[in-house]
Scaffold this active site. Structure first.
Site, PDB file in Angstrom:
ATOM      1  N   LYS A  94       1.179  -1.308   0.048  1.00  0.00           N
ATOM      2  CA  LYS A  94       0.036   0.542  -0.256  1.00  0.00           C
ATOM      3  C   LYS A  94       0.491   1.282  -0.201  1.00  0.00           C
ATOM      4  O   LYS A  94       1.865   1.355   0.299  1.00  0.00           O
ATOM      5  CB  LYS A  94      -0.955  -0.404   0.970  1.00  0.00           C
ATOM      6  CG  LYS A  94      -2.051   0.620   0.673  1.00  0.00           C
ATOM      7  CD  LYS A  94      -3.155   0.300   0.589  1.00  0.00           C
ATOM      8  CE  LYS A  94      -4.550   0.799   0.455  1.00  0.00           C
ATOM      9  NZ  LYS A  94      -5.900   0.070   0.133  1.00  0.00           N
ATOM     10  N   GLY A 194     -23.994   3.280   4.494  1.00  0.00           N
ATOM     11  CA  GLY A 194     -23.275   4.260   3.089  1.00  0.00           C
ATOM     12  C   GLY A 194     -24.025   3.514   2.027  1.00  0.00           C
ATOM     13  O   GLY A 194     -23.753   2.427   1.109  1.00  0.00           O
ATOM     14  N   GLY A 196     -22.769   4.581  -1.210  1.00  0.00           N
ATOM     15  CA  GLY A 196     -21.902   4.634  -1.581  1.00  0.00           C
ATOM     16  C   GLY A 196     -22.040   3.834  -2.681  1.00  0.00           C
ATOM     17  O   GLY A 196     -22.617   3.393  -2.799  1.00  0.00           O
ATOM     18  N   HIS A 197     -20.875   3.896  -3.679  1.00  0.00           N
ATOM     19  CA  HIS A 197     -20.153   3.422  -4.708  1.00  0.00           C
ATOM     20  C   HIS A 197     -20.433   1.120  -3.819  1.00  0.00           C
ATOM     21  O   HIS A 197     -21.263   1.360  -4.916  1.00  0.00           O
ATOM     22  CB  HIS A 197     -18.677   3.228  -5.548  1.00  0.00           C
ATOM     23  CG  HIS A 197     -18.547   3.941  -5.373  1.00  0.00           C
ATOM     24  ND1 HIS A 197     -17.580   5.326  -5.170  1.00  0.00           N
ATOM     25  CD2 HIS A 197     -18.739   5.255  -7.003  1.00  0.00           C
ATOM     26  CE1 HIS A 197     -17.792   6.972  -5.774  1.00  0.00           C
ATOM     27  NE2 HIS A 197     -17.876   5.993  -7.329  1.00  0.00           N
ATOM     28  N   VAL A 198     -19.842   1.112  -3.157  1.00  0.00           N
ATOM     29  CA  VAL A 198     -20.185  -0.326  -3.033  1.00  0.00           C
ATOM     30  C   VAL A 198     -22.025  -0.403  -2.461  1.00  0.00           C
ATOM     31  O   VAL A 198     -22.487  -1.020  -2.681  1.00  0.00           O
ATOM     32  CB  VAL A 198     -19.269  -1.275  -1.682  1.00  0.00           C
ATOM     33  CG1 VAL A 198     -19.899  -2.399  -1.738  1.00  0.00           C
ATOM     34  CG2 VAL A 198     -17.696  -0.996  -2.653  1.00  0.00           C
TER      35      VAL A 198
HETATM   36  P1  NAD Z   1     -17.808   6.168  -1.103  1.00  0.00           P
HETATM   37  O1  NAD Z   1     -16.739   6.658  -0.505  1.00  0.00           O
HETATM   38  O2  NAD Z   1     -18.478   5.457  -2.323  1.00  0.00           O
HETATM   39  O3  NAD Z   1     -19.356   5.173  -0.245  1.00  0.00           O
HETATM   40  C1  NAD Z   1     -19.371   5.659   1.605  1.00  0.00           C
HETATM   41  C2  NAD Z   1     -20.523   6.186   2.346  1.00  0.00           C
HETATM   42  O4  NAD Z   1     -20.440   6.285   2.858  1.00  0.00           O
HETATM   43  C3  NAD Z   1     -20.378   7.495   1.214  1.00  0.00           C
HETATM   44  O5  NAD Z   1     -21.284   7.653   0.692  1.00  0.00           O
HETATM   45  C4  NAD Z   1     -20.587   8.843   2.687  1.00  0.00           C
HETATM   46  O6  NAD Z   1     -21.448   9.765   2.411  1.00  0.00           O
HETATM   47  C5  NAD Z   1     -21.418   7.160   3.927  1.00  0.00           C
HETATM   48  N1  NAD Z   1     -20.712   7.076   4.804  1.00  0.00           N
HETATM   49  C6  NAD Z   1     -19.368   8.523   5.918  1.00  0.00           C
HETATM   50  N2  NAD Z   1     -19.793   7.883   7.001  1.00  0.00           N
HETATM   51  C7  NAD Z   1     -21.212   7.577   7.241  1.00  0.00           C
HETATM   52  C8  NAD Z   1     -21.142   7.453   8.460  1.00  0.00           C
HETATM   53  N3  NAD Z   1     -21.011   7.501   9.811  1.00  0.00           N
HETATM   54  N4  NAD Z   1     -22.556   7.009   8.401  1.00  0.00           N
HETATM   55  C9  NAD Z   1     -22.928   6.429   7.474  1.00  0.00           C
HETATM   56  N5  NAD Z   1     -22.928   6.546   6.023  1.00  0.00           N
HETATM   57  C10 NAD Z   1     -21.444   6.975   5.737  1.00  0.00           C
HETATM   58  O7  NAD Z   1     -17.291   4.235  -0.538  1.00  0.00           O
HETATM   59  P2  NAD Z   1     -16.949   2.524  -1.125  1.00  0.00           P
HETATM   60  O8  NAD Z   1     -16.331   2.951  -2.203  1.00  0.00           O
HETATM   61  O9  NAD Z   1     -18.733   2.223  -1.895  1.00  0.00           O
HETATM   62  O10 NAD Z   1     -16.770   1.960  -0.171  1.00  0.00           O
HETATM   63  C11 NAD Z   1     -17.583   1.766   1.173  1.00  0.00           C
HETATM   64  C12 NAD Z   1     -16.473   1.244   2.100  1.00  0.00           C
HETATM   65  O11 NAD Z   1     -15.819   0.028   1.189  1.00  0.00           O
HETATM   66  C13 NAD Z   1     -15.005   1.667   1.907  1.00  0.00           C
HETATM   67  O12 NAD Z   1     -15.351   2.093   3.613  1.00  0.00           O
HETATM   68  C14 NAD Z   1     -14.079   0.870   0.953  1.00  0.00           C
HETATM   69  O13 NAD Z   1     -12.575   0.786   1.922  1.00  0.00           O
HETATM   70  C15 NAD Z   1     -14.691  -0.170   1.528  1.00  0.00           C
HETATM   71  N6  NAD Z   1     -14.162  -0.571  -0.115  1.00  0.00           N
HETATM   72  C16 NAD Z   1     -14.807  -0.621  -0.803  1.00  0.00           C
HETATM   73  C17 NAD Z   1     -13.836  -0.868  -2.148  1.00  0.00           C
HETATM   74  C18 NAD Z   1     -14.288  -1.022  -3.770  1.00  0.00           C
HETATM   75  O14 NAD Z   1     -14.488  -1.500  -4.653  1.00  0.00           O
HETATM   76  N7  NAD Z   1     -14.771   0.696  -3.812  1.00  0.00           N
HETATM   77  C19 NAD Z   1     -13.440  -2.265  -2.084  1.00  0.00           C
HETATM   78  C20 NAD Z   1     -13.150  -2.686  -1.017  1.00  0.00           C
HETATM   79  C21 NAD Z   1     -13.717  -2.218   0.092  1.00  0.00           C
END
Ligand code: NAD
Length: 362
Positions: A94, A194, A196-198
């Site tokens: 990383k 959350g 977000g993307h996932v």
């Molecule tokens: P993202 O930033 O698109 O979504 C995260 C969401 O969480 C955001 O909309 C944000 O506003 C919300 N959030 C933050 N704090 C919050 C809280 N206290 N209460 C409620 N919502 C809150 O991120 P993502 O890509 O969807 O990833 C989500 C998680 O999964 C992260 O922890 C990331 O490290 C992990 N992850 C993601 C991937 C990937 O492919 N994107 C892969 C492995 C792990």
């Protein structure tokens, strides 16, 4: 001449870096500095027994340098375990760039960072992470071929989130099978933290299968969009831990599970995408076990994104990446079996399984 006091301080600082590196068994840590661009970065290679160390570059305004070091060491070790348990021939690494991703990004900075990555001759392969984008990876790619997560137009594997969400969904179904003897999520109440993307992609799978989904986010627009699109019920961020649901899916930030809120949980399963969900791995994995809540190890069930990046390296299709991600279902069940037989937390079972691959031969 160096004063004795100064010398002692220098040794103490060196010891504290080495103490952390030795403790987590890292192979190599590279501190990168460039006067012209202001680049300050740390690349951590945790382990390369199974292959080159792959892991994203995070750009973050750390409070201090020690926080940056701790973060990169912890995250790189996590990548070793994630790759190993997913059956990939990759090691763990990383990088962190210390800076504000909204203000401090320049092409020159990322190209300089790319030169540092290149100097490691493929022992470390970088990718996107929090605070970096496909555009930044494009700049890095001008200086090194050891970069993934490029835009699809450049032969990259594109947004990993749908693949990550699919893996989380597989891990959740395996958890349901373990708890209720049937992996159907139809009619189950699931709270997704959350949107977000996932999280949004996970909500899609869940509603398609007929689960009753509750969703929360601190970003009101993202929340509303997901709730409307998939007919999920909106709940307040601070109410989720006491919600009467079957499954809690942490898909926001890490360390959301702590002593206080584990005590409040009413669900039977915790299964989500966020990295490092447990505030204290030892204490909280045991607490969940004692409370009879099944926890699907995060680094296993969120490995779909890594599998997607691996497909870019090995040049296989997204369809193949999804097929490999489906395997998370079986591995999750194997971990539950080991955890039950040996009466150990699922985290310990998963770590032992990964270590067998990492340290028990290539
Ligand atoms: P993202 O930033 O698109 O979504 C995260 C969401 O969480 C955001 O909309 C944000 O506003 C919300 N959030 C933050 N704090 C919050 C809280 N206290 N209460 C409620 N919502 C809150 O991120 P993502 O890509 O969807 O990833 C989500 C998680 O999964 C992260 O922890 C990331 O490290 C992990 N992850 C993601 C991937 C990937 O492919 N994107 C892969 C492995 C792990």
């Amino acid at each position: 001449m160096i004063e004795v006091k100064e010398m002692k301080e220098t040794i103490a600082t060196a010891n504290s870096v080495f103490a952390q590196v030795t403790d987590m068994k890292h192979e190599q840590v590279v501190f990168c500095y460039d006067h012209e661009t202001g680049l300050k970065a740390i690349i951590a290679i945790h382990n390369t027994n199974l292959g080159p160390a792959l892991g994203g570059t995070r750009m973050w305004m750390y409070q201090n340098e020690n926080d940056a070091l701790t973060d990169v060491l912890r995250l790189s070790r996590g990548m070793t375990y994630k790759a190993a348990i997913s059956g990939l021939n990759l090691g763990g690494g990383k990088a962190v760039i210390i800076g504000d991703s909204k203000k401090d990004k320049t092409e020159a900075l990322f190209r300089k960072f790319g030169q540092y990555v290149n100097s490691l001759s493929g022992r470390y392969i970088t990718a996107e992470d929090v605070g970096t984008s496909t555009k930044d990876m494009e700049y890095i790619s001008k200086e090194t071929k050891h970069v993934t997560g490029l835009p699809e137009s450049m032969g990259g594997s594109g947004d990993p989130s749908p693949v990550t969400a699919y893996g989380v969904y597989m891990g959740m179904k395996a958890s349901a099978k373990e708890v209720w003897g049937n992996d159907s999520l139809s009619g189950k109440k699931v709270c997704v933290q959350g949107a977000g993307h996932v999280g949004s992609n996970l909500v899609k799978h869940l509603t398609e299968e007929g689960a009753k989904v509750y969703v929360t986010d601190i970003n009101k627009d993202a929340l509303q969009q997901v709730a409307t699109t998939y007919k999920a019920e909106v709940v307040a961020p601070d109410s989720i831990f006491s919600l009467d649901v079957d499954i809690y899916a942490p898909c926001a930030l890490g360390a959301t599970l702590n002593t206080e809120n584990i005590g409040k949980l009413k669900c039977a399963i915790v299964s989500g995408a966020a990295n490092n969900q447990l505030a204290d791995e030892v204490v909280h994995s045991k607490m969940l076990l004692d409370k009879g809540i099944l926890w699907a190890p995060d680094f296993l069930i969120n490995a779909g994104g890594l599998i997607n990046v691996y497909s870019e390296l090995k040049k296989f299709s997204r369809a193949e990446a999804l097929k490999q991600t489906e395997h998370i279902y079986n591995v999750t069940l194997e971990i539950f079996k080991k955890s039950k037989a040996e009466k150990i937390p699922t985290l310990v079972a998963a770590m032992q399984m990964a270590e067998k691959r990492i340290y028990g031969g290539k």
